[in-house]
Design a protein around this motif. Structure first.
Motif, PDB file in Angstrom:
ATOM      1  N   ALA A  22     -22.879   2.510 -21.288  1.00 40.03           N
ATOM      2  CA  ALA A  22     -23.450   1.168 -21.121  1.00 40.03           C
ATOM      3  C   ALA A  22     -23.408   0.738 -19.665  1.00 40.03           C
ATOM      4  O   ALA A  22     -24.382   0.173 -19.148  1.00 40.03           O
ATOM      5  CB  ALA A  22     -22.704   0.166 -21.998  1.00 40.03           C
ATOM      6  N   ASP A  23     -22.313   1.013 -18.980  1.00 43.79           N
ATOM      7  CA  ASP A  23     -22.220   0.646 -17.566  1.00 43.79           C
ATOM      8  C   ASP A  23     -23.215   1.434 -16.722  1.00 43.79           C
ATOM      9  O   ASP A  23     -23.846   0.890 -15.818  1.00 43.79           O
ATOM     10  CB  ASP A  23     -20.800   0.859 -17.060  1.00 43.79           C
ATOM     11  N   ALA A  24     -23.377   2.721 -17.020  1.00 42.94           N
ATOM     12  CA  ALA A  24     -24.344   3.536 -16.280  1.00 42.94           C
ATOM     13  C   ALA A  24     -25.770   3.063 -16.547  1.00 42.94           C
ATOM     14  O   ALA A  24     -26.589   2.994 -15.623  1.00 42.94           O
ATOM     15  CB  ALA A  24     -24.197   5.010 -16.663  1.00 42.94           C
ATOM     16  N   SER A  25     -26.064   2.697 -17.766  1.00 41.32           N
ATOM     17  CA  SER A  25     -27.399   2.194 -18.100  1.00 41.32           C
ATOM     18  C   SER A  25     -27.687   0.884 -17.386  1.00 41.32           C
ATOM     19  O   SER A  25     -28.789   0.670 -16.882  1.00 41.32           O
ATOM     20  CB  SER A  25     -27.531   1.988 -19.604  1.00 41.32           C
ATOM     21  N   MET A  26     -26.704   0.010 -17.354  1.00 42.04           N
ATOM     22  CA  MET A  26     -26.902  -1.272 -16.676  1.00 42.04           C
ATOM     23  C   MET A  26     -27.032  -1.100 -15.168  1.00 42.04           C
ATOM     24  O   MET A  26     -27.790  -1.817 -14.525  1.00 42.04           O
ATOM     25  CB  MET A  26     -25.759  -2.234 -16.992  1.00 42.04           C
ATOM     26  N   SER A  40     -17.785  -8.067 -24.502  1.00 50.72           N
ATOM     27  CA  SER A  40     -16.958  -7.015 -25.097  1.00 50.72           C
ATOM     28  C   SER A  40     -17.606  -6.404 -26.337  1.00 50.72           C
ATOM     29  O   SER A  40     -17.404  -5.222 -26.625  1.00 50.72           O
ATOM     30  CB  SER A  40     -15.576  -7.569 -25.434  1.00 50.72           C
ATOM     31  N   TRP A  41     -18.402  -7.172 -27.080  1.00 51.20           N
ATOM     32  CA  TRP A  41     -19.016  -6.651 -28.306  1.00 51.20           C
ATOM     33  C   TRP A  41     -20.111  -5.633 -28.009  1.00 51.20           C
ATOM     34  O   TRP A  41     -20.490  -4.868 -28.894  1.00 51.20           O
ATOM     35  CB  TRP A  41     -19.549  -7.772 -29.182  1.00 51.20           C
ATOM     36  N   VAL A  42     -20.609  -5.592 -26.787  1.00 47.44           N
ATOM     37  CA  VAL A  42     -21.666  -4.636 -26.439  1.00 47.44           C
ATOM     38  C   VAL A  42     -21.162  -3.207 -26.614  1.00 47.44           C
ATOM     39  O   VAL A  42     -21.880  -2.334 -27.104  1.00 47.44           O
ATOM     40  CB  VAL A  42     -22.157  -4.878 -24.999  1.00 47.44           C
ATOM     41  N   ALA A  46     -22.558  -0.359 -29.100  1.00 48.63           N
ATOM     42  CA  ALA A  46     -22.961   0.948 -28.570  1.00 48.63           C
ATOM     43  C   ALA A  46     -22.278   2.071 -29.349  1.00 48.63           C
ATOM     44  O   ALA A  46     -22.892   3.102 -29.641  1.00 48.63           O
ATOM     45  CB  ALA A  46     -22.615   1.045 -27.090  1.00 48.63           C
ATOM     46  N   ARG A  47     -21.025   1.865 -29.706  1.00 50.79           N
ATOM     47  CA  ARG A  47     -20.300   2.885 -30.480  1.00 50.79           C
ATOM     48  C   ARG A  47     -20.913   3.062 -31.868  1.00 50.79           C
ATOM     49  O   ARG A  47     -21.104   4.184 -32.345  1.00 50.79           O
ATOM     50  CB  ARG A  47     -18.834   2.491 -30.597  1.00 50.79           C
ATOM     51  N   VAL A  48     -21.249   1.953 -32.518  1.00 54.95           N
ATOM     52  CA  VAL A  48     -21.878   2.015 -33.844  1.00 54.95           C
ATOM     53  C   VAL A  48     -23.263   2.671 -33.733  1.00 54.95           C
ATOM     54  O   VAL A  48     -23.643   3.483 -34.582  1.00 54.95           O
ATOM     55  CB  VAL A  48     -21.974   0.604 -34.468  1.00 54.95           C
ATOM     56  N   GLU A  49     -24.000   2.321 -32.683  1.00 48.87           N
ATOM     57  CA  GLU A  49     -25.313   2.930 -32.473  1.00 48.87           C
ATOM     58  C   GLU A  49     -25.192   4.442 -32.295  1.00 48.87           C
ATOM     59  O   GLU A  49     -25.973   5.211 -32.862  1.00 48.87           O
ATOM     60  CB  GLU A  49     -25.968   2.316 -31.236  1.00 48.87           C
TER      61      GLU A  49
END
Length: 70
Positions: A22-26, A40-42, A46-49
């Motif tokens: 997520a950090d790399a994508s952002m 924090s829920w992101v 992402a883990r569930v995805e």
């Protein structure tokens, strides 16, 4: 078949390392002078995805190998 394997690998990586992905994508999506803070829920989403992507890729791979394609 290769696409399913790549999707499964991506899903596992996203499941194991949601914060890094997520950090790399952002960082790719924003400019250097942009300030952002992910909630924090992101990372949980992402883990569930990642789990869903990996499970679907493996399920479709198993379905295709058993000959149930219609």
């Amino acid at each position: 078949m290769i696409l399913r394997v790549l999707l499964a690998v991506f899903g596992v990586v996203e499941f194991l390392f949601p914060r890094r992905l997520a950090d790399a994508s952002m960082s790719l999506a924003t400019t250097d002078d942009s300030e952002y803070e992910l909630r924090s829920w992101v990372y949980t989403v992402a883990r569930v995805e990642g789990l869903c992507i990996a499970a679907l890729a493996l399920w479709y791979g198993r379905r295709a190998s058993s000959g149930d394609d219609e």
